[in-house]
Design a protein around this motif. Structure first.
Motif, PDB file in Angstrom:
ATOM      1  N   SER A 196     -26.217  11.452  -8.092  1.00 21.50           N
ATOM      2  CA  SER A 196     -27.475  12.164  -7.749  1.00 21.50           C
ATOM      3  C   SER A 196     -27.362  13.443  -7.058  1.00 21.50           C
ATOM      4  N   LYS A 197     -26.121  14.191  -6.949  1.00 24.50           N
ATOM      5  CA  LYS A 197     -25.870  15.501  -6.890  1.00 24.50           C
ATOM      6  C   LYS A 197     -25.660  15.615  -5.189  1.00 24.50           C
ATOM      7  N   GLN A 198     -25.474  15.011  -4.243  1.00 23.02           N
ATOM      8  CA  GLN A 198     -25.656  14.794  -2.781  1.00 23.02           C
ATOM      9  C   GLN A 198     -24.288  15.316  -2.765  1.00 23.02           C
ATOM     10  N   SER A 199     -23.953  15.998  -1.394  1.00 25.47           N
ATOM     11  CA  SER A 199     -22.082  15.704  -1.201  1.00 25.47           C
ATOM     12  C   SER A 199     -22.059  15.376   0.409  1.00 25.47           C
ATOM     13  N   ILE A 200     -21.455  15.309   0.709  1.00 24.16           N
ATOM     14  CA  ILE A 200     -21.304  15.071   2.591  1.00 24.16           C
ATOM     15  C   ILE A 200     -21.956  16.937   2.579  1.00 24.16           C
ATOM     16  N   TRP A 201     -21.065  17.978   1.982  1.00 26.41           N
ATOM     17  CA  TRP A 201     -21.204  19.086   3.043  1.00 26.41           C
ATOM     18  C   TRP A 201     -22.511  19.701   2.574  1.00 26.41           C
TER      19      TRP A 201
ATOM     20  N   LYS B  96     -18.941   8.791   3.102  1.00 24.01           N
ATOM     21  CA  LYS B  96     -18.100   8.832   2.979  1.00 24.01           C
ATOM     22  C   LYS B  96     -17.138   7.343   2.785  1.00 24.01           C
ATOM     23  N   LYS B  97     -17.571   6.595   2.941  1.00 24.05           N
ATOM     24  CA  LYS B  97     -17.146   4.889   2.761  1.00 24.05           C
ATOM     25  C   LYS B  97     -17.029   4.652   1.007  1.00 24.05           C
ATOM     26  N   GLN B  98     -18.305   5.365   0.384  1.00 23.43           N
ATOM     27  CA  GLN B  98     -18.009   5.467  -1.252  1.00 23.43           C
ATOM     28  C   GLN B  98     -16.133   6.546  -1.779  1.00 23.43           C
ATOM     29  N   LEU B  99     -16.783   7.630  -0.952  1.00 26.85           N
ATOM     30  CA  LEU B  99     -15.165   8.185  -1.133  1.00 26.85           C
ATOM     31  C   LEU B  99     -14.373   7.201  -0.804  1.00 26.85           C
ATOM     32  N   LEU B 100     -14.576   7.078   0.233  1.00 25.40           N
ATOM     33  CA  LEU B 100     -13.013   6.319   0.622  1.00 25.40           C
ATOM     34  C   LEU B 100     -12.628   5.032  -0.861  1.00 25.40           C
ATOM     35  N   SER B 101     -13.819   4.216  -0.967  1.00 28.71           N
ATOM     36  CA  SER B 101     -13.245   2.835  -1.905  1.00 28.71           C
ATOM     37  C   SER B 101     -13.242   3.849  -3.091  1.00 28.71           C
ATOM     38  N   LEU B 102     -13.418   5.214  -3.267  1.00 30.87           N
ATOM     39  CA  LEU B 102     -12.807   5.770  -4.713  1.00 30.87           C
ATOM     40  C   LEU B 102     -11.718   6.029  -5.182  1.00 30.87           C
ATOM     41  N   SER B 103     -11.525   6.262  -3.943  1.00 31.64           N
ATOM     42  CA  SER B 103      -9.794   6.839  -3.459  1.00 31.64           C
ATOM     43  C   SER B 103      -8.655   4.984  -3.338  1.00 31.64           C
ATOM     44  N   GLN B 104      -9.650   4.690  -2.936  1.00 28.05           N
ATOM     45  CA  GLN B 104      -8.483   3.123  -2.807  1.00 28.05           C
ATOM     46  C   GLN B 104      -8.584   2.877  -4.365  1.00 28.05           C
ATOM     47  N   GLU B 105      -9.467   2.483  -4.852  1.00 18.55           N
ATOM     48  CA  GLU B 105      -9.513   2.226  -5.696  1.00 18.55           C
ATOM     49  C   GLU B 105      -8.552   2.902  -7.072  1.00 18.55           C
ATOM     50  N   ASN B 106      -8.498   4.207  -7.116  1.00 17.10           N
ATOM     51  CA  ASN B 106      -7.910   5.383  -8.112  1.00 17.10           C
ATOM     52  C   ASN B 106      -5.830   4.949  -7.126  1.00 17.10           C
TER      53      ASN B 106
ATOM     54  N   ILE C 102     -13.907  14.970  10.725  1.00 17.99           N
ATOM     55  CA  ILE C 102     -13.392  15.330  11.088  1.00 17.99           C
ATOM     56  C   ILE C 102     -11.554  15.221  10.039  1.00 17.99           C
ATOM     57  N   ASP C 103     -11.539  14.201   9.759  1.00 18.99           N
ATOM     58  CA  ASP C 103     -10.523  13.979   8.728  1.00 18.99           C
ATOM     59  C   ASP C 103     -10.945  14.380   7.259  1.00 18.99           C
ATOM     60  N   LEU C 104     -11.663  14.724   6.773  1.00 17.25           N
ATOM     61  CA  LEU C 104     -12.271  15.219   5.448  1.00 17.25           C
ATOM     62  C   LEU C 104     -11.884  16.414   5.028  1.00 17.25           C
ATOM     63  N   ASN C 105     -11.434  16.876   3.900  1.00 15.49           N
ATOM     64  CA  ASN C 105     -10.920  18.013   3.335  1.00 15.49           C
ATOM     65  C   ASN C 105     -12.066  18.680   2.593  1.00 15.49           C
ATOM     66  N   ALA C 106     -12.006  19.862   2.029  1.00 15.32           N
ATOM     67  CA  ALA C 106     -13.002  20.307   1.019  1.00 15.32           C
ATOM     68  C   ALA C 106     -13.199  20.105   0.165  1.00 15.32           C
ATOM     69  N   THR C 107     -12.604  19.399  -0.510  1.00 12.80           N
ATOM     70  CA  THR C 107     -13.020  18.792  -1.837  1.00 12.80           C
ATOM     71  C   THR C 107     -13.431  17.181  -1.709  1.00 12.80           C
ATOM     72  N   GLN C 108     -13.166  16.834  -0.811  1.00 12.19           N
ATOM     73  CA  GLN C 108     -13.724  15.596  -0.442  1.00 12.19           C
ATOM     74  C   GLN C 108     -15.447  15.799  -0.030  1.00 12.19           C
ATOM     75  N   ALA C 109     -15.409  16.918   0.818  1.00 13.78           N
ATOM     76  CA  ALA C 109     -16.688  17.119   1.499  1.00 13.78           C
ATOM     77  C   ALA C 109     -17.670  17.395   0.648  1.00 13.78           C
TER      78      ALA C 109
ATOM     79  N   TYR D 157     -30.891   9.909  10.562  1.00 12.03           N
ATOM     80  CA  TYR D 157     -30.271   9.762   9.113  1.00 12.03           C
ATOM     81  C   TYR D 157     -29.763  10.370   8.304  1.00 12.03           C
ATOM     82  N   HIS D 158     -29.719  11.222   8.571  1.00 14.42           N
ATOM     83  CA  HIS D 158     -29.080  11.610   7.576  1.00 14.42           C
ATOM     84  C   HIS D 158     -27.163  11.577   7.720  1.00 14.42           C
ATOM     85  N   ILE D 159     -27.389  11.274   9.339  1.00 19.89           N
ATOM     86  CA  ILE D 159     -26.022  10.718   9.638  1.00 19.89           C
ATOM     87  C   ILE D 159     -25.221   9.334   8.575  1.00 19.89           C
ATOM     88  N   GLY D 160     -26.187   9.285   9.125  1.00 19.22           N
ATOM     89  CA  GLY D 160     -25.999   7.563   7.614  1.00 19.22           C
ATOM     90  C   GLY D 160     -26.013   7.592   7.100  1.00 19.22           C
ATOM     91  N   GLN D 161     -26.286   8.992   5.836  1.00 20.47           N
ATOM     92  CA  GLN D 161     -26.362   9.410   4.582  1.00 20.47           C
ATOM     93  C   GLN D 161     -25.053   9.954   4.411  1.00 20.47           C
TER      94      GLN D 161
END
Length: 164
Positions: free
Chosen positions: A42-47, A153-163, A29-36, A144-148
């Protein structure tokens, strides 16, 4: 408790009822297109994973509703993860989320309206599997995919906090 109530519980736990894990709707719900669209090495994205979930949930829902079951060998599972790089914007992401919501609510409606007899009927062209088993496995696939998605999302949020 019957098959229908168990399957509805599984389906809703995946999409919008908080139980053992955060439901997909709440994760997205709180993700925008760039984040998704953000990709890992490995070329995987939430989207891309959401597109995969939409594809398989729509495919199986169509089979369930029409009782037409043909194995389509031309489906390349990798293609179900495709995100058009020219359509990465918030409007297209919102459309994707609406389509996801629609298929989950359509599954809900289809199961609610189903006779118990349909859920125990077998699909001869699919290993004689009963519909309740197929839908249950679809829910496991979703989880299974919801876990992925949650890990991405956790990786993405972690990276954004580092930046920051």
């Amino acid at each position: 408790m019957n098959y229908k109530s168990i399957l509805l519980d599984q389906l809703n736990a995946c999409y919008n009822d908080k139980s053992w894990f955060i439901p997909l709707h709440e994760i997205l719900i709180d993700l925008n297109a760039t984040q998704a669209a953000w990709e890992t090495e490995s070329k995987q994205s939430i989207w891309s994973i959401v597109n995969h979930l939409i594809f398989w949930n729509e495919t199986w829902l169509g089979r369930y509703n029409t009782e037409q079951f043909e194995l389509n060998s031309s489906i390349n599972n990798d293609d179900t993860f495709f995100v058009n790089p020219h359509s990465i914007n918030d409007l297209e992401w919102k459309k994707t989320l609406q389509r996801l919501e629609s298929v989950f609510y359509s599954w809900n409606r289809a199961l609610e309206e189903s006779a118990d007899l349909k859920l125990i009927s077998e699909i001869p062209s699919y290993f004689n599997a009963p519909w309740w088993g197929v839908v249950s496995n679809l829910c496991i696939h979703n989880a299974y995919h919801i876990g992925q998605i949650m890990l991405l999302k956790k990786q993405l949020l972690s990276l954004s906090q580092e930046n920051d």
